[in-house]
Scaffold this motif. Structure first.
Motif, PDB file in Angstrom:
ATOM      1  N   HIS A   1      10.732   5.577  49.915  1.00  0.00           N
ATOM      2  CA  HIS A   1      11.656   4.696  49.184  1.00  0.00           C
ATOM      3  C   HIS A   1      12.975   4.790  49.496  1.00  0.00           C
ATOM      4  O   HIS A   1      13.770   5.695  49.275  1.00  0.00           O
ATOM      5  CB  HIS A   1      11.391   4.701  47.804  1.00  0.00           C
ATOM      6  N   GLY A   2      13.572   3.591  49.982  1.00  0.00           N
ATOM      7  CA  GLY A   2      14.802   3.592  50.327  1.00  0.00           C
ATOM      8  C   GLY A   2      15.380   3.895  51.744  1.00  0.00           C
ATOM      9  O   GLY A   2      16.644   3.929  52.021  1.00  0.00           O
TER      10      GLY A   2
ATOM     11  N   ASP B   1      14.357   2.386  54.306  1.00  0.00           N
ATOM     12  CA  ASP B   1      14.789   0.901  55.174  1.00  0.00           C
ATOM     13  C   ASP B   1      16.122   0.684  55.142  1.00  0.00           C
ATOM     14  O   ASP B   1      16.452   0.533  56.234  1.00  0.00           O
ATOM     15  CB  ASP B   1      13.789  -0.061  54.596  1.00  0.00           C
ATOM     16  N   GLU B   2      16.651   0.872  53.950  1.00  0.00           N
ATOM     17  CA  GLU B   2      18.054   0.632  53.741  1.00  0.00           C
ATOM     18  C   GLU B   2      18.912   1.860  54.495  1.00  0.00           C
ATOM     19  O   GLU B   2      19.717   1.476  54.971  1.00  0.00           O
ATOM     20  CB  GLU B   2      18.452   0.675  52.365  1.00  0.00           C
TER      21      GLU B   2
ATOM     22  N   PRO C   1      15.146  -7.312  57.772  1.00  0.00           N
ATOM     23  CA  PRO C   1      13.679  -7.624  57.131  1.00  0.00           C
ATOM     24  C   PRO C   1      12.910  -8.038  58.226  1.00  0.00           C
ATOM     25  O   PRO C   1      13.355  -8.567  59.372  1.00  0.00           O
ATOM     26  CB  PRO C   1      14.153  -8.991  56.222  1.00  0.00           C
TER      27      PRO C   1
ATOM     28  N   PHE D   1       3.645 -17.620  58.612  1.00  0.00           N
ATOM     29  CA  PHE D   1       3.878 -19.014  58.121  1.00  0.00           C
ATOM     30  C   PHE D   1       3.394 -19.994  59.068  1.00  0.00           C
ATOM     31  O   PHE D   1       2.592 -20.893  58.949  1.00  0.00           O
ATOM     32  CB  PHE D   1       5.079 -18.974  57.596  1.00  0.00           C
TER      33      PHE D   1
ATOM     34  N   VAL E   1     -22.613 -37.787  54.813  1.00  0.00           N
ATOM     35  CA  VAL E   1     -23.387 -36.682  54.256  1.00  0.00           C
ATOM     36  C   VAL E   1     -22.809 -36.625  52.786  1.00  0.00           C
ATOM     37  O   VAL E   1     -21.900 -36.893  52.322  1.00  0.00           O
ATOM     38  CB  VAL E   1     -22.707 -35.408  54.547  1.00  0.00           C
ATOM     39  N   GLY E   2     -24.188 -36.787  51.789  1.00  0.00           N
ATOM     40  CA  GLY E   2     -23.828 -36.879  50.505  1.00  0.00           C
ATOM     41  C   GLY E   2     -23.474 -38.078  49.788  1.00  0.00           C
ATOM     42  O   GLY E   2     -22.872 -38.044  48.994  1.00  0.00           O
TER      43      GLY E   2
ATOM     44  N   LYS F   1     -21.034 -39.706  51.105  1.00  0.00           N
ATOM     45  CA  LYS F   1     -19.262 -39.729  51.032  1.00  0.00           C
ATOM     46  C   LYS F   1     -19.174 -40.208  52.339  1.00  0.00           C
ATOM     47  O   LYS F   1     -19.728 -40.205  53.330  1.00  0.00           O
ATOM     48  CB  LYS F   1     -18.932 -38.295  51.031  1.00  0.00           C
TER      49      LYS F   1
ATOM     50  N   SER G   1     -12.884 -38.672  52.380  1.00  0.00           N
ATOM     51  CA  SER G   1     -13.740 -37.670  51.916  1.00  0.00           C
ATOM     52  C   SER G   1     -13.068 -36.330  51.912  1.00  0.00           C
ATOM     53  O   SER G   1     -13.402 -35.201  51.987  1.00  0.00           O
ATOM     54  CB  SER G   1     -14.944 -37.671  52.641  1.00  0.00           C
TER      55      SER G   1
ATOM     56  N   PRO H   1     -11.870 -34.160  49.825  1.00  0.00           N
ATOM     57  CA  PRO H   1     -12.047 -32.967  49.092  1.00  0.00           C
ATOM     58  C   PRO H   1     -13.000 -32.077  49.714  1.00  0.00           C
ATOM     59  O   PRO H   1     -12.831 -30.781  49.954  1.00  0.00           O
ATOM     60  CB  PRO H   1     -12.510 -33.645  47.842  1.00  0.00           C
ATOM     61  N   SER H   2     -14.095 -32.686  50.482  1.00  0.00           N
ATOM     62  CA  SER H   2     -15.053 -31.840  51.067  1.00  0.00           C
ATOM     63  C   SER H   2     -14.369 -31.066  52.383  1.00  0.00           C
ATOM     64  O   SER H   2     -14.927 -30.059  52.920  1.00  0.00           O
ATOM     65  CB  SER H   2     -16.109 -32.669  51.786  1.00  0.00           C
TER      66      SER H   2
ATOM     67  N   VAL I   1     -11.601 -29.684  52.338  1.00  0.00           N
ATOM     68  CA  VAL I   1     -10.753 -28.601  51.778  1.00  0.00           C
ATOM     69  C   VAL I   1     -10.876 -27.224  52.177  1.00  0.00           C
ATOM     70  O   VAL I   1     -10.013 -26.404  52.672  1.00  0.00           O
ATOM     71  CB  VAL I   1      -9.878 -28.605  50.257  1.00  0.00           C
ATOM     72  N   PRO I   2     -12.258 -26.881  52.030  1.00  0.00           N
ATOM     73  CA  PRO I   2     -12.725 -25.476  52.402  1.00  0.00           C
ATOM     74  C   PRO I   2     -12.343 -25.174  53.727  1.00  0.00           C
ATOM     75  O   PRO I   2     -12.045 -24.176  53.803  1.00  0.00           O
ATOM     76  CB  PRO I   2     -14.076 -25.520  51.659  1.00  0.00           C
TER      77      PRO I   2
ATOM     78  N   PHE J   1      -9.963 -26.287  41.645  1.00  0.00           N
ATOM     79  CA  PHE J   1     -10.636 -27.088  42.587  1.00  0.00           C
ATOM     80  C   PHE J   1     -11.915 -27.066  43.013  1.00  0.00           C
ATOM     81  O   PHE J   1     -12.668 -27.898  43.139  1.00  0.00           O
ATOM     82  CB  PHE J   1      -9.562 -26.697  44.001  1.00  0.00           C
TER      83      PHE J   1
ATOM     84  N   TRP K   1     -13.999 -28.692  40.316  1.00  0.00           N
ATOM     85  CA  TRP K   1     -13.858 -30.201  40.570  1.00  0.00           C
ATOM     86  C   TRP K   1     -14.483 -30.502  41.917  1.00  0.00           C
ATOM     87  O   TRP K   1     -15.296 -31.591  41.707  1.00  0.00           O
ATOM     88  CB  TRP K   1     -12.298 -30.399  40.841  1.00  0.00           C
ATOM     89  N   MET K   2     -14.496 -29.817  42.859  1.00  0.00           N
ATOM     90  CA  MET K   2     -14.943 -30.444  44.213  1.00  0.00           C
ATOM     91  C   MET K   2     -16.691 -30.154  43.869  1.00  0.00           C
ATOM     92  O   MET K   2     -17.186 -31.367  44.446  1.00  0.00           O
ATOM     93  CB  MET K   2     -14.671 -29.504  45.437  1.00  0.00           C
TER      94      MET K   2
ATOM     95  N   TRP L   1     -17.458 -33.732  42.056  1.00  0.00           N
ATOM     96  CA  TRP L   1     -17.222 -34.549  42.703  1.00  0.00           C
ATOM     97  C   TRP L   1     -18.470 -34.926  43.946  1.00  0.00           C
ATOM     98  O   TRP L   1     -18.803 -35.721  44.186  1.00  0.00           O
ATOM     99  CB  TRP L   1     -16.024 -34.320  43.586  1.00  0.00           C
ATOM    100  N   TYR L   2     -18.813 -33.596  44.510  1.00  0.00           N
ATOM    101  CA  TYR L   2     -19.623 -33.703  45.749  1.00  0.00           C
ATOM    102  C   TYR L   2     -20.955 -34.125  45.252  1.00  0.00           C
ATOM    103  O   TYR L   2     -21.817 -34.995  45.920  1.00  0.00           O
ATOM    104  CB  TYR L   2     -19.736 -32.388  46.404  1.00  0.00           C
TER     105      TYR L   2
ATOM    106  N   ARG M   1       9.548 -14.162  50.005  1.00  0.00           N
ATOM    107  CA  ARG M   1      10.335 -13.192  49.318  1.00  0.00           C
ATOM    108  C   ARG M   1      11.662 -13.354  48.685  1.00  0.00           C
ATOM    109  O   ARG M   1      12.006 -13.058  47.832  1.00  0.00           O
ATOM    110  CB  ARG M   1      10.228 -11.782  50.426  1.00  0.00           C
TER     111      ARG M   1
ATOM    112  N   HIS N   1      10.539   0.602  43.805  1.00  0.00           N
ATOM    113  CA  HIS N   1      11.241  -0.077  44.986  1.00  0.00           C
ATOM    114  C   HIS N   1      10.522  -0.394  45.873  1.00  0.00           C
ATOM    115  O   HIS N   1       9.458   0.067  46.110  1.00  0.00           O
ATOM    116  CB  HIS N   1      12.149   1.189  45.537  1.00  0.00           C
TER     117      HIS N   1
ATOM    118  N   SER O   1       9.253  -1.532  49.612  1.00  0.00           N
ATOM    119  CA  SER O   1       9.680  -1.801  51.210  1.00  0.00           C
ATOM    120  C   SER O   1       9.339  -2.867  51.746  1.00  0.00           C
ATOM    121  O   SER O   1       8.442  -3.739  51.100  1.00  0.00           O
ATOM    122  CB  SER O   1       8.860  -0.581  51.671  1.00  0.00           C
ATOM    123  N   TYR O   2       9.708  -3.180  52.966  1.00  0.00           N
ATOM    124  CA  TYR O   2       9.482  -4.391  53.690  1.00  0.00           C
ATOM    125  C   TYR O   2       8.016  -4.363  54.308  1.00  0.00           C
ATOM    126  O   TYR O   2       7.401  -3.100  54.433  1.00  0.00           O
ATOM    127  CB  TYR O   2      10.440  -4.501  54.965  1.00  0.00           C
TER     128      TYR O   2
END
Lengths: 186, 448
Positions: free
Chosen positions: A46-47, A49-50, A56, A64, A90-91, A93, A99, A101-102, A104-105, B315, B318-319, B322-323, B363, B445, B447-448
């Motif tokens: 620990h520590g 890194d600093e 970072p 992301f 399908v179904g 919908k 549609s 919501p279907s 989303v998965p 979800f 709900w789904m 809904w389905y 972060r 602590h 760490s990254y």
């Protein structure tokens, strides 16, 4: 390796007895402005890194971006297949974006898939892995890094690397041993 | 670290504004009690929903605290030791909830709470006489003005509970469910839940504060050894309490994941509460550096994880409905998509997931104490709305009707509960000073 083979310096390796000594030495090397260097220890400290002045990680940004890419891919794929190219009810919908919501998965799974791959390969890229060999393994003492010794290595690629000045810097940090590790010239 | 806590025993300092906080909470509790008493007299039907809301909303904090303390003993992690005491203060408030819970059970048993009239019998017929509703399960409801007296200002236009016709349709289902959905089982199971929660709370709270005095690691050993049993008892009691008290408001409807959804919300809420509380303690200098950005960062990660988990199970629930599009399953969401409840439903998607997801994922956000406290406050607020969204659509088909009573009940239970919780802050150290892992937690602590 035969005796008459040509060798060249690859890195300096300084050995320390405790994590505290390692962290103190790391701060000195950091303040001296070195870039191509690393700390080696049997366990996370620990520590450190600093102490090493590590910035970072950029891995989060890579993850992301990959997540957003995965989400976009999923939306476009579903839209193209189910709404544009081959609408299929399908179904009960509607074969339209209503549609949602279907879908989303699939969006979720694609986001996770792309993020997973992005994180793995992003990490491999940032750490320059896989790498089959490193001259640091030429050192016999370095084997203790998985046991009870702590090391700092400064590589010859570093712009500030100098055979005399780097050695004296490392010796001023109180190591139990300093060696110049050499690698064979191909 | 700070002058306020120079002696480092982690007790509240002399003249700390935290010391008197319990009086503020108790005052709010008294105000809430007044409003609830007024509700009981003025609108006896709505009173049941208000009381259930106030009680269950605060109960979820006890759920969260039990989960957190048991999970920390199960995993033996050191990251959360310093903030665990705050959750243990919450456990210390369990007797207040036991009292309010017992009152609720007695009120239900004696027919003073009308929320379960459809399957408990009770005064359902009287209620149906007040407001006759023609309601196809999927159609828009059409209310006829009744000739009888109404319970409240909107009694005629916005009938509460179920119409006789709807009850007729549900009759077969309810007959089938009668071995479970009946008064005596409801009462006995309710008492058992309350006993389990008070027992677990006292066990984990008392041993921990005792360890403050004797520094004996054997307490930790015992608490850990019992943690697996406690986790099972907690999980079962939470699930069935959610079934008994919330899901049975709509007795013909069911969802097997209902308890998990309640759990997810409770867990997110306790981490949010600990962030708000921990950051505030850190700011006031009462805990020195024992609760710092490293601990808040970890709580933030857990809060993030659990509101995402809540979203995931909500979800999914709900789904699937809904389905399939089956009326008796869709009725639950149908009620929450009319009379202004649409706004609340959309608000839940935005504030319980989308907004905090984007604004708390990094972060950098989690390690900014000001921002962490703002985001945690948003989660706390939307968690209270979440419980509201589960309880009230049955009581007020138009959102906002009788809201003063609902807020009053929340103030009553919450006020007295947190009065006891904050009072305990005066009696014990603010972090578990006797815990064997404390030293590691103080130096926690990331760490990254």
């Amino acid at each position: 390796m035969s005796e008459n083979q040509q060798k060249r310096p690859a890195l300096y390796l300084a050995e320390y007895e405790s994590p505290e000594a390692l962290a103190k030495a790391a701060m000195k090397v950091r303040d001296a402005g070195y870039k191509n260097w690393d700390c080696h220890s049997p366990y996370p400290i620990h520590g450190l890194d600093e102490a090493m002045g590590l910035p970072p990680t950029k891995l989060g940004i890579i993850s992301f971006i990959c997540a957003m890419l995965g989400l976009t891919t999923a939306v476009l794929m579903i839209w193209y297949m189910n709404v544009y190219d081959y609408p299929l009810i399908v179904g009960g919908k509607p074969a339209a974006m209503s549609s949602f919501p279907s879908m989303v998965p699939i969006m979720f799974e694609c986001t996770i898939l792309f993020t997973g791959f992005g994180t793995l390969f992003g990490m491999l890229h940032l750490t320059r892995l896989p790498r089959h060999h490193h001259p640091i393994f030429e050192s016999d003492r370095f084997e203790a890094v998985t046991d009870d010794k702590f090391f700092i290595s400064i590589e010859v690629e570093d712009p500030k690397f100098d055979l005399d000045r780097t050695r004296s810097l490392l010796e001023s940090t109180g190591p139990s041993h300093v060696e110049l590790v050499e690698e064979a010239v191909a | 670290m700070s002058a306020a806590n120079s002696n480092n025993n982690y007790r509240l300092s002399e003249g700390s504004r935290w010391a008197g906080l319990w009086k503020v909470a108790a005052g709010l509790g008294v105000v809430g009690l007044g409003i609830t008493a007024w509700a009981f007299l003025a609108d006896p039907v709505h009173f049941g929903y208000s009381y259930l809301y106030g009680f269950f909303a605060i109960l979820t904090f006890l759920f969260g605290a039990l989960f957190l303390v048991i999970a920390e003993h199960l995993t033996a992690g050191h990251w959360g030791v310093t903030t665990r005491r705050l959750a243990e203060f919450i456990l210390a408030g369990a007797p207040v909830l036991a009292v309010f819970g017992a009152i609720y059970l007695v009120l239900a048993l004696t027919g003073k709470v009308h929320v379960y009239d459809e399957w408990m019998g009770g005064h359902h017929d009287d209620e149906a006489a007040h407001a006759v509703v023609e309601q196809g399960l999927f159609g828009a409801s059409v209310a006829h003005a009744s000739s009888g007296e109404s319970h409240g200002a909107h009694g005629d236009l916005y009938p509460r509970g179920h119409s006789a016709q709807e009850a007729e349709l549900h009759h077969h289902v309810l007959e089938h469910k009668a071995p479970y959905l009946n008064k005596s089982r409801f009462f006995i199971f309710g008492l058992v839940y309350l006993l389990i929660w008070v027992g677990l709370s006292f066990f984990y709270y008392r041993r921990s504060v005792k360890q403050d005095e004797d520094h004996d690691p054997s307490h930790t050993v015992k608490l850990r050894a019992f943690a697996p049993v406690a986790a099972i008892l907690f999980g079962l009691s939470l699930t069935f309490a959610a079934f008994d008290w919330l899901m049975s408001l709509e007795p013909a409807w069911y969802s097997t994941i209902f308890g998990v959804v309640i759990f997810g919300g409770s867990a997110a809420a306790i981490f949010a509460l600990l962030i708000v509380w921990g950051v505030s303690l850190h700011r006031s200098g009462e805990v020195g550096d024992a609760i710092n950005v490293e601990h808040i960062h970890d709580l933030g990660k857990m809060m993030f994880g659990f509101f995402c988990f809540w979203t995931y199970v909500s979800f999914s629930q709900w789904m699937l409905i809904w389905y399939a599009g089956i009326p008796e399953e869709a009725v639950f969401f149908h009620k929450r998509w009319q009379g202004g409840w649409q706004t609340v439903s959309v608000m839940m998607i935005l504030l319980h997931f989308a907004l905090p997801f984007l604004l708390f994922i990094s972060r950098i956000f989690k390690r900014n104490l000001v921002w962490a406290r703002i985001m945690a406050s948003v989660i706390l607020f939307i968690h209270l709305v979440d419980v509201y969204w589960y309880v009230l659509p049955n009581g007020s088909p138009v959102v906002g009707h009788g809201m003063l009573f609902d807020v009053g009940a929340l103030l009553m239970v919450g006020g007295f509960f947190f009065a006891l919780v904050f009072k305990k802050m005066n009696d014990h150290a603010l972090i578990p000073v006797g815990d064997p892992l404390l030293e590691r937690s103080l130096h926690h602590h990331q760490s990254y």
